[in-house]
Design a protein around this motif. Structure first.
Motif, PDB file in Angstrom:
ATOM      1  N   THR A 239      47.145 -54.494 -36.415  1.00 28.78           N
ATOM      2  CA  THR A 239      46.681 -53.876 -37.649  1.00 28.78           C
ATOM      3  C   THR A 239      47.865 -53.573 -38.553  1.00 28.78           C
ATOM      4  O   THR A 239      48.952 -54.122 -38.361  1.00 28.78           O
ATOM      5  CB  THR A 239      45.864 -52.602 -37.329  1.00 28.78           C
ATOM      6  OG1 THR A 239      45.329 -52.063 -38.542  1.00 28.78           O
ATOM      7  CG2 THR A 239      46.707 -51.557 -36.628  1.00 28.78           C
ATOM      8  N   THR A 240      47.677 -52.695 -39.514  1.00 29.15           N
ATOM      9  CA  THR A 240      48.705 -52.376 -40.497  1.00 29.15           C
ATOM     10  C   THR A 240      49.017 -50.884 -40.454  1.00 29.15           C
ATOM     11  O   THR A 240      48.345 -50.111 -39.766  1.00 29.15           O
ATOM     12  CB  THR A 240      48.229 -52.734 -41.908  1.00 29.15           C
ATOM     13  OG1 THR A 240      47.070 -51.931 -42.223  1.00 29.15           O
ATOM     14  CG2 THR A 240      47.847 -54.208 -41.991  1.00 29.15           C
ATOM     15  N   VAL A 241      50.041 -50.493 -41.209  1.00 27.26           N
ATOM     16  CA  VAL A 241      50.359 -49.070 -41.315  1.00 27.26           C
ATOM     17  C   VAL A 241      49.183 -48.301 -41.893  1.00 27.26           C
ATOM     18  O   VAL A 241      48.860 -47.196 -41.452  1.00 27.26           O
ATOM     19  CB  VAL A 241      51.618 -48.865 -42.183  1.00 27.26           C
ATOM     20  CG1 VAL A 241      51.836 -47.387 -42.476  1.00 27.26           C
ATOM     21  CG2 VAL A 241      52.848 -49.452 -41.494  1.00 27.26           C
ATOM     22  N   VAL A 242      48.517 -48.895 -42.878  1.00 31.33           N
ATOM     23  CA  VAL A 242      47.329 -48.245 -43.452  1.00 31.33           C
ATOM     24  C   VAL A 242      46.247 -48.095 -42.389  1.00 31.33           C
ATOM     25  O   VAL A 242      45.555 -47.072 -42.313  1.00 31.33           O
ATOM     26  CB  VAL A 242      46.801 -49.052 -44.654  1.00 31.33           C
ATOM     27  CG1 VAL A 242      45.502 -48.454 -45.175  1.00 31.33           C
ATOM     28  CG2 VAL A 242      47.848 -49.084 -45.763  1.00 31.33           C
ATOM     29  N   GLY A 243      46.099 -49.116 -41.546  1.00 32.65           N
ATOM     30  CA  GLY A 243      45.098 -49.057 -40.487  1.00 32.65           C
ATOM     31  C   GLY A 243      45.347 -47.938 -39.503  1.00 32.65           C
ATOM     32  O   GLY A 243      44.431 -47.176 -39.156  1.00 32.65           O
ATOM     33  N   VAL A 244      46.587 -47.792 -39.035  1.00 31.27           N
ATOM     34  CA  VAL A 244      46.862 -46.731 -38.069  1.00 31.27           C
ATOM     35  C   VAL A 244      46.839 -45.355 -38.723  1.00 31.27           C
ATOM     36  O   VAL A 244      46.478 -44.365 -38.083  1.00 31.27           O
ATOM     37  CB  VAL A 244      48.203 -46.968 -37.329  1.00 31.27           C
ATOM     38  CG1 VAL A 244      48.139 -48.224 -36.490  1.00 31.27           C
ATOM     39  CG2 VAL A 244      49.380 -47.015 -38.291  1.00 31.27           C
ATOM     40  N   ALA A 245      47.198 -45.292 -40.007  1.00 30.77           N
ATOM     41  CA  ALA A 245      47.105 -44.003 -40.705  1.00 30.77           C
ATOM     42  C   ALA A 245      45.661 -43.543 -40.789  1.00 30.77           C
ATOM     43  O   ALA A 245      45.371 -42.339 -40.719  1.00 30.77           O
ATOM     44  CB  ALA A 245      47.706 -44.116 -42.099  1.00 30.77           C
ATOM     45  N   SER A 246      44.730 -44.493 -40.909  1.00 33.15           N
ATOM     46  CA  SER A 246      43.316 -44.127 -40.979  1.00 33.15           C
ATOM     47  C   SER A 246      42.829 -43.510 -39.680  1.00 33.15           C
ATOM     48  O   SER A 246      41.841 -42.762 -39.676  1.00 33.15           O
ATOM     49  CB  SER A 246      42.472 -45.358 -41.324  1.00 33.15           C
ATOM     50  OG  SER A 246      42.479 -46.299 -40.267  1.00 33.15           O
ATOM     51  N   VAL A 247      43.511 -43.790 -38.571  1.00 34.14           N
ATOM     52  CA  VAL A 247      43.137 -43.191 -37.286  1.00 34.14           C
ATOM     53  C   VAL A 247      43.283 -41.674 -37.357  1.00 34.14           C
ATOM     54  O   VAL A 247      42.481 -40.933 -36.774  1.00 34.14           O
ATOM     55  CB  VAL A 247      44.013 -43.774 -36.155  1.00 34.14           C
ATOM     56  CG1 VAL A 247      43.775 -43.040 -34.842  1.00 34.14           C
ATOM     57  CG2 VAL A 247      43.732 -45.257 -35.981  1.00 34.14           C
ATOM     58  N   ILE A 248      44.281 -41.197 -38.061  1.00 36.43           N
ATOM     59  CA  ILE A 248      44.467 -39.758 -38.253  1.00 36.43           C
ATOM     60  C   ILE A 248      43.658 -39.262 -39.444  1.00 36.43           C
ATOM     61  O   ILE A 248      42.983 -38.229 -39.373  1.00 36.43           O
ATOM     62  CB  ILE A 248      45.953 -39.423 -38.459  1.00 36.43           C
ATOM     63  CG1 ILE A 248      46.797 -39.961 -37.291  1.00 36.43           C
ATOM     64  CG2 ILE A 248      46.151 -37.918 -38.596  1.00 36.43           C
ATOM     65  CD1 ILE A 248      46.474 -39.349 -35.955  1.00 36.43           C
ATOM     66  N   ALA A 249      43.693 -39.996 -40.545  1.00 38.31           N
ATOM     67  CA  ALA A 249      43.046 -39.535 -41.773  1.00 38.31           C
ATOM     68  C   ALA A 249      41.534 -39.420 -41.617  1.00 38.31           C
ATOM     69  O   ALA A 249      40.921 -38.491 -42.148  1.00 38.31           O
ATOM     70  CB  ALA A 249      43.388 -40.474 -42.924  1.00 38.31           C
ATOM     71  N   VAL A 250      40.922 -40.356 -40.898  1.00 38.07           N
ATOM     72  CA  VAL A 250      39.476 -40.277 -40.687  1.00 38.07           C
ATOM     73  C   VAL A 250      39.131 -39.030 -39.879  1.00 38.07           C
ATOM     74  O   VAL A 250      38.123 -38.357 -40.156  1.00 38.07           O
ATOM     75  CB  VAL A 250      38.968 -41.553 -39.981  1.00 38.07           C
ATOM     76  CG1 VAL A 250      37.565 -41.347 -39.415  1.00 38.07           C
ATOM     77  CG2 VAL A 250      38.968 -42.720 -40.955  1.00 38.07           C
ATOM     78  N   TYR A 251      39.967 -38.709 -38.911  1.00 39.09           N
ATOM     79  CA  TYR A 251      39.697 -37.507 -38.102  1.00 39.09           C
ATOM     80  C   TYR A 251      39.843 -36.242 -38.947  1.00 39.09           C
ATOM     81  O   TYR A 251      38.957 -35.381 -38.955  1.00 39.09           O
ATOM     82  CB  TYR A 251      40.641 -37.455 -36.911  1.00 39.09           C
ATOM     83  CG  TYR A 251      40.405 -36.250 -36.025  1.00 39.09           C
ATOM     84  CD1 TYR A 251      39.381 -36.246 -35.092  1.00 39.09           C
ATOM     85  CD2 TYR A 251      41.197 -35.112 -36.130  1.00 39.09           C
ATOM     86  CE1 TYR A 251      39.138 -35.141 -34.289  1.00 39.09           C
ATOM     87  CE2 TYR A 251      40.964 -34.001 -35.334  1.00 39.09           C
ATOM     88  CZ  TYR A 251      39.935 -34.023 -34.413  1.00 39.09           C
ATOM     89  OH  TYR A 251      39.699 -32.924 -33.636  1.00 39.09           O
TER      90      TYR A 251
END
Length: 547
Positions: free
Chosen positions: A35-47
């Protein structure tokens, strides 16, 4: 403490500490899930975004009573979401699992606060849970990731959620304590304090997120070592929380200290962990001073309604900053790695190595470097390059890889510069928002000066220790490659001259062309810039003869 209270406290700890624990899983996710940096950031941001939304909805729709069994269902959803995350084969189902966790986590936080605050010493227990979760989260995430892999972070949450759900299965409906008047009676002052908490929470989340990505993905530091390094931040926060003073003054001074600790990280000179300790101490002290002064001081959380409001403020700030920083880091990191690859190729092509080996060595060392784990990829290629080099050339190959590593680290550090400065700006914004309503202009000015001094010191060190940029040779005026003995040497010398000629025709650097010849992805980028794919027969002919 009853079994029910213990299970609820553990579930609350897990929900509150989740973001700090899960951030250590992001760098390996970046590679494993492609995935991308944006993708892994969404793992935290969605939570964090889901927690904010859940808490806001529950607090608005149930001003006096939460739905029966909400604690049980919250723990169950959190556990189901964790299980989905642990087995996810790609980023999409993992993000869906995080959304389930956020809904359950928000419910658990409200239930836990309401029940624990109603028991003897419950207030101290709630504070201890939040504080210990902040301090232990990175270390716990690092240990699990290092030993068992990133999926274990979510797998370990499942049994805890199951135990808590069973313990709460026969729970009565939760009574929300009625909202009382806040210490701050002026609505404008309440808005200012709330907005400052949003900005400050975002800044601190950004610092932790950026540091972990920089250390693990950028510098190839092990998750356990990175966890130990970033634990400085929450430990300093605990110390900062014990500093006495007026809440308004502490809030302004603390926010300014967070900025003074965050901005210097934009100019880290090299990959030594020692450079990230001092800034974390400053930011951590400021964090303890300001968060404690805002949440519990200017904005108390003595009722469940107030606690819900503060939880929303904190998680909204986390979500906003992650959404802002992730695209910045992704764009800057790709651009920095591309630039480092060009410089690394120039190093090899200009090195005192047999021309027969140059293009092959440049391809091996540089073209495999990516923007997911650039330094780790270079180190892996270095071992192969040294092993395959002729005995007499191995010292030169080792020297080249050391210089290439310095260049790459410098490029990676620069890629995080804008993001760290944005995080520092959020911290300063928090201080600025507080001053008109609560005073402390002199404290703010002092904080700005401290930020400037600390940042200036790191910028000077960066300038002093940063390696010189490797100049790219103009292919239209490049000197002839060094002569080599034998037919293979003459053929390779001719091929380097041909590369210079082709690059000159296309208006590119020879380094760009070499990378494009070696890698499909670089060839696609080359075609976007110059209109030619040099890996195709037609594109190569056009490069050689123009037209």
């Amino acid at each position: 403490m009853t079994l029910r209270a213990a299970a609820l406290a553990l579930a609350a700890f897990m929900a509150l500490a989740d973001a700090a624990i899960a951030v250590l899983a992001l760098p390996p996710m970046l590679v494993d899930l492609d995935t991308t940096v944006v993708g892994v950031a969404s793992v935290i941001a969605v939570y964090t975004g889901g927690v904010a939304a859940t808490v806001a909805v529950l607090q608005r729709r149930a001003r006096s009573t939460l739905p029966p069994g909400i604690g049980t269902w919250g723990c169950a959803l959190f556990g189901i979401g964790a299980l989905v995350c642990a087995v996810s084969p790609s980023i999409a189902p993992l993000v869906a699992g995080r959304l389930l966790q956020s809904i359950g986590g928000g419910a658990v936080m409200l239930v836990a606060f309401d029940e624990l605050r109603g028991k003897p010493a419950g207030g101290r227990l709630w504070t201890a849970i939040a504080t210990f979760g902040l301090a232990a989260g990175p270390a716990l995430g690092g240990v699990l990731t290092e030993i068992f892999g990133w999926r274990s972070i979510f797998g370990a949450q499942v049994p805890v959620a199951v135990v808590a759900a069973v313990a709460l299965a026969r729970a009565p409906s939760v009574r929300l304590a009625p909202a009382r008047r806040l210490v701050i009676e002026d609505p404008g002052s309440r808005r200012a304090a709330g907005s400052a908490l949003v900005a400050l929470s975002g800044a601190l989340t950004g610092v932790l997120f950026l540091l972990i990505l920089l250390l693990v993905a950028g510098w190839a530091t092990s998750p356990l070592t990175a966890a130990a390094a970033v634990t400085v931040l929450p430990l300093a926060a605990i110390a900062g929380g014990s500093i006495p003073g007026r809440p308004a003054r502490l809030a302004v001074a603390g926010a300014a200290l967070v900025a003074a600790g965050t901005a210097p990280l934009a100019f880290v000179p090299n990959a030594s962990l020692a450079w990230v300790v001092g800034p974390q101490v400053l930011a951590g002290l400021g964090m303890g001073m300001s968060i404690g002064a805002l949440a519990g001081g200017l904005l108390p959380e003595s009722t469940t309604v107030e606690a819900a409001r503060l939880l929303v403020f904190r998680h909204v700030g986390m979500t906003l900053v992650l959404a802002a920083l992730a695209p910045v880091v992704a764009h800057e990191l790709q651009a920095a790695v591309d630039d480092a690859k060009l410089q690394g190729t120039a190093l090899v092509l200009d090195a005192a190595i047999d021309p027969v080996r140059k293009v092959a060595l440049a391809t091996l060392l540089v073209s495999t470097v990516d923007d997911e784990q650039p330094r780790a990829a270079l180190r892996s290629s270095e071992q192969v390059a040294v092993r395959n080099a002729a005995a007499g050339e191995r010292p030169e190959v080792r020297r080249l890889t050391r210089v290439a590593d310095d260049v790459l680290v410098g490029a990676v550090n620069k890629a995080f510069r804008l993001a760290f400065l944005i995080a520092a700006a959020f911290a300063l914004l928090a201080a600025v928002l507080l001053v008109p309503r609560f005073g402390g202009a002199r404290v703010l000015v002092g904080g700005v000066l401290a930020t400037a001094l600390a940042t200036g010191a790191y910028a000077y060190a960066h300038h002093h220790w940063q390696p010189d940029r490797v100049a790219l040779t103009d292919p239209c005026g490049a000197p002839a490659p060094p002569a080599a003995d034998g037919l293979p040497g003459k053929a390779q010398r001719l091929s380097l001259q041909v590369i210079d000629q082709a690059a000159c025709h296309l208006g590119s650097s020879r380094e760009e062309l070499v990378l494009a010849l070696a890698d499909d992805r670089d060839a696609e980028r080359f075609e976007e810039r110059h209109g030619v794919n040099p890996r195709s027969a037609g594109g190569l002919l056009r490069a050689l003869f123009g037209g």
